[in-house]
Design a protein around this motif. Structure first.
Motif, PDB file in Angstrom:
ATOM      1  N   THR A 108       0.850  -1.191   0.000  1.00 53.55           N
ATOM      2  CA  THR A 108       0.000   0.000   0.000  1.00 53.55           C
ATOM      3  C   THR A 108       0.882   1.235   0.000  1.00 53.55           C
ATOM      4  O   THR A 108       1.736   1.398   0.872  1.00 53.55           O
ATOM      5  N   THR A 109       0.668   2.095  -1.003  1.00 53.60           N
ATOM      6  CA  THR A 109       1.503   3.296  -1.118  1.00 53.60           C
ATOM      7  C   THR A 109       1.156   4.271   0.009  1.00 53.60           C
ATOM      8  O   THR A 109      -0.011   4.558   0.250  1.00 53.60           O
ATOM      9  N   PRO A 110       2.171   4.791   0.705  1.00 54.20           N
ATOM     10  CA  PRO A 110       1.902   5.677   1.846  1.00 54.20           C
ATOM     11  C   PRO A 110       1.472   7.080   1.402  1.00 54.20           C
ATOM     12  O   PRO A 110       1.890   7.569   0.355  1.00 54.20           O
ATOM     13  N   VAL A 111       0.644   7.704   2.219  1.00 50.89           N
ATOM     14  CA  VAL A 111       0.175   9.064   1.921  1.00 50.89           C
ATOM     15  C   VAL A 111       1.325  10.063   1.985  1.00 50.89           C
ATOM     16  O   VAL A 111       1.254  11.131   1.385  1.00 50.89           O
ATOM     17  N   GLN A 112       2.402   9.725   2.696  1.00 46.12           N
ATOM     18  CA  GLN A 112       3.545  10.632   2.815  1.00 46.12           C
ATOM     19  C   GLN A 112       4.193  10.934   1.472  1.00 46.12           C
ATOM     20  O   GLN A 112       4.873  11.939   1.326  1.00 46.12           O
ATOM     21  N   TRP A 113       4.000  10.072   0.486  1.00 44.40           N
ATOM     22  CA  TRP A 113       4.576  10.305  -0.835  1.00 44.40           C
ATOM     23  C   TRP A 113       4.033  11.589  -1.464  1.00 44.40           C
ATOM     24  O   TRP A 113       4.697  12.206  -2.280  1.00 44.40           O
ATOM     25  N   SER A 114       2.826  11.977  -1.084  1.00 47.89           N
ATOM     26  CA  SER A 114       2.207  13.178  -1.664  1.00 47.89           C
ATOM     27  C   SER A 114       2.697  14.466  -1.029  1.00 47.89           C
ATOM     28  O   SER A 114       2.375  15.549  -1.506  1.00 47.89           O
ATOM     29  N   GLY A 115       3.441  14.374   0.051  1.00 51.27           N
ATOM     30  CA  GLY A 115       3.943  15.570   0.714  1.00 51.27           C
ATOM     31  C   GLY A 115       2.978  16.096   1.753  1.00 51.27           C
ATOM     32  O   GLY A 115       1.864  15.586   1.914  1.00 51.27           O
ATOM     33  N   GLN A 116       3.387  17.152   2.451  1.00 50.11           N
ATOM     34  CA  GLN A 116       2.599  17.688   3.544  1.00 50.11           C
ATOM     35  C   GLN A 116       1.877  18.985   3.204  1.00 50.11           C
ATOM     36  O   GLN A 116       1.137  19.509   4.022  1.00 50.11           O
ATOM     37  N   ALA A 129       6.399  14.729  -2.541  1.00 53.26           N
ATOM     38  CA  ALA A 129       7.315  14.786  -1.402  1.00 53.26           C
ATOM     39  C   ALA A 129       8.769  14.555  -1.810  1.00 53.26           C
ATOM     40  O   ALA A 129       9.674  14.716  -0.997  1.00 53.26           O
ATOM     41  N   MET A 130       9.004  14.208  -3.070  1.00 55.67           N
ATOM     42  CA  MET A 130      10.371  13.987  -3.540  1.00 55.67           C
ATOM     43  C   MET A 130      11.111  15.323  -3.624  1.00 55.67           C
ATOM     44  O   MET A 130      10.555  16.317  -4.079  1.00 55.67           O
ATOM     45  N   THR A 131      12.360  15.350  -3.182  1.00 55.52           N
ATOM     46  CA  THR A 131      13.166  16.572  -3.255  1.00 55.52           C
ATOM     47  C   THR A 131      14.571  16.238  -3.747  1.00 55.52           C
ATOM     48  O   THR A 131      15.029  15.095  -3.631  1.00 55.52           O
ATOM     49  N   LEU A 132      15.221  17.252  -4.289  1.00 55.93           N
ATOM     50  CA  LEU A 132      16.636  17.156  -4.663  1.00 55.93           C
ATOM     51  C   LEU A 132      17.405  18.138  -3.792  1.00 55.93           C
ATOM     52  O   LEU A 132      17.007  19.297  -3.660  1.00 55.93           O
ATOM     53  N   VAL A 133      18.502  17.688  -3.217  1.00 58.78           N
ATOM     54  CA  VAL A 133      19.322  18.543  -2.361  1.00 58.78           C
ATOM     55  C   VAL A 133      20.654  18.805  -3.060  1.00 58.78           C
ATOM     56  O   VAL A 133      21.381  17.861  -3.408  1.00 58.78           O
ATOM     57  N   ASP A 134      20.924  20.077  -3.277  1.00 66.84           N
ATOM     58  CA  ASP A 134      22.190  20.506  -3.862  1.00 66.84           C
ATOM     59  C   ASP A 134      23.098  20.932  -2.715  1.00 66.84           C
ATOM     60  O   ASP A 134      23.010  22.053  -2.211  1.00 66.84           O
ATOM     61  N   SER A 135      23.958  20.019  -2.273  1.00 63.58           N
ATOM     62  CA  SER A 135      24.841  20.294  -1.125  1.00 63.58           C
ATOM     63  C   SER A 135      25.823  21.409  -1.428  1.00 63.58           C
ATOM     64  O   SER A 135      26.165  22.208  -0.550  1.00 63.58           O
ATOM     65  N   LYS A 136      26.257  21.479  -2.674  1.00 67.36           N
ATOM     66  CA  LYS A 136      27.239  22.491  -3.063  1.00 67.36           C
ATOM     67  C   LYS A 136      26.666  23.899  -2.886  1.00 67.36           C
ATOM     68  O   LYS A 136      27.312  24.796  -2.364  1.00 67.36           O
ATOM     69  N   GLU A 137      25.422  24.098  -3.314  1.00 68.18           N
ATOM     70  CA  GLU A 137      24.769  25.407  -3.206  1.00 68.18           C
ATOM     71  C   GLU A 137      23.966  25.552  -1.918  1.00 68.18           C
ATOM     72  O   GLU A 137      23.369  26.590  -1.670  1.00 68.18           O
ATOM     73  N   LYS A 138      23.898  24.450  -1.156  1.00 69.62           N
ATOM     74  CA  LYS A 138      23.105  24.419   0.080  1.00 69.62           C
ATOM     75  C   LYS A 138      21.642  24.786  -0.181  1.00 69.62           C
ATOM     76  O   LYS A 138      21.054  25.645   0.487  1.00 69.62           O
ATOM     77  N   GLN A 186      15.856  12.717  -2.162  1.00 69.38           N
ATOM     78  CA  GLN A 186      15.228  12.329  -0.906  1.00 69.38           C
ATOM     79  C   GLN A 186      13.754  12.044  -1.149  1.00 69.38           C
ATOM     80  O   GLN A 186      13.078  12.795  -1.853  1.00 69.38           O
ATOM     81  N   PHE A 187      13.281  10.943  -0.553  1.00 61.96           N
ATOM     82  CA  PHE A 187      11.880  10.542  -0.709  1.00 61.96           C
ATOM     83  C   PHE A 187      11.475   9.753   0.529  1.00 61.96           C
ATOM     84  O   PHE A 187      12.243   8.912   1.007  1.00 61.96           O
ATOM     85  N   PRO A 188      10.282  10.036   1.097  1.00 60.98           N
ATOM     86  CA  PRO A 188       9.872   9.360   2.333  1.00 60.98           C
ATOM     87  C   PRO A 188       9.929   7.834   2.231  1.00 60.98           C
ATOM     88  O   PRO A 188       9.452   7.248   1.251  1.00 60.98           O
ATOM     89  N   GLY A 189      10.535   7.216   3.249  1.00 57.09           N
ATOM     90  CA  GLY A 189      10.615   5.759   3.308  1.00 57.09           C
ATOM     91  C   GLY A 189      11.847   5.174   2.660  1.00 57.09           C
ATOM     92  O   GLY A 189      12.033   3.955   2.668  1.00 57.09           O
TER      93      GLY A 189
END
Length: 198
Positions: A108-116, A129-138, A186-189
């Motif tokens: 069962t796909t979690p509701v957290q995938w849709s974000g808050q 809820a998926m995000t990309l983090v650019d550590s270089k640019e913070k 980054q993605f929940p779970g």
């Protein structure tokens, strides 16, 4: 009188016969053209719909599934496979891959995938809820939204994934600077995954 009458009847009969033949031939030609038009129309309607995404300059419209940037193990036998993170001319990055149920039972796909975000959650199931983090640019990059606040990602999918089945996905993000070639997804779970941008 009889001869004149018979002659007149013959002329009327011949004219009627010619008119009938003419009407028949016009109808037959018209039906041929109509049938051809209908056939052409049905061919157009039965042709596969054009892809919603513009094809790349090399003609590709789908990610290369033989290439794997990362494989992430989630909870209860769900696996995320990232196939591509492609920088596009429009100033965004498209991440594509699949979520695969490697277990023997329904996932069962979690509701957290849709974000808050309430506004985005109202649009239904998505991967907002998926995000990309650019550590270089913070910087953290969130899934792009359209003018109606719908996330530009896979949405409206079924609430579960059957055993052995996969759910293909994509998500579009603002592109980081050209100098940035690697980001963390980054993605929940799932654990964080460093992926290369092509």
């Amino acid at each position: 009188m009889n001869v004149r009458y018979v002659g007149a009847v013959r002329r009327v009969g011949i004219a009627a016969l010619l008119a009938t033949c003419l009407v028949f031939s016009v109808t037959a030609c018209g039906d041929g053209e109509g049938a051809k038009a209908k056939e052409d129309s049905s061919k157009e309607s039965s042709a596969p719909a054009a892809s919603t995404g513009a094809p790349a300059s090399d003609g590709k419209t789908l990610p290369d599934t033989s290439k794997v940037l990362a494989t992430l193990k989630g909870e209860r036998d769900i696996e995320m496979i990232i196939h591509e993170a492609r920088r596009d001319d429009g100033g965004f990055v498209t991440v594509s891959g699949q979520l695969k149920n490697t277990g023997s039972s329904l996932y069962t796909t979690p509701v957290q995938w849709s974000g808050q975000e309430t506004e985005v959650a109202r649009t239904g199931r998505s991967m907002a809820a998926m995000t990309l983090v650019d550590s270089k640019e913070k910087k953290r990059h969130y899934v792009l939204r359209d003018t109606d606040n719908r996330p530009l990602t896979t949405s409206g999918y079924k609430p579960s994934i059957a055993a052995g089945e996969s759910l293909a996905f994509f998500a579009q993000f603002p592109a980081p600077p050209q100098a940035t070639t690697s980001v963390d997804l980054q993605f929940p779970g799932f654990p964080n995954a460093p992926i290369e941008i092509s």
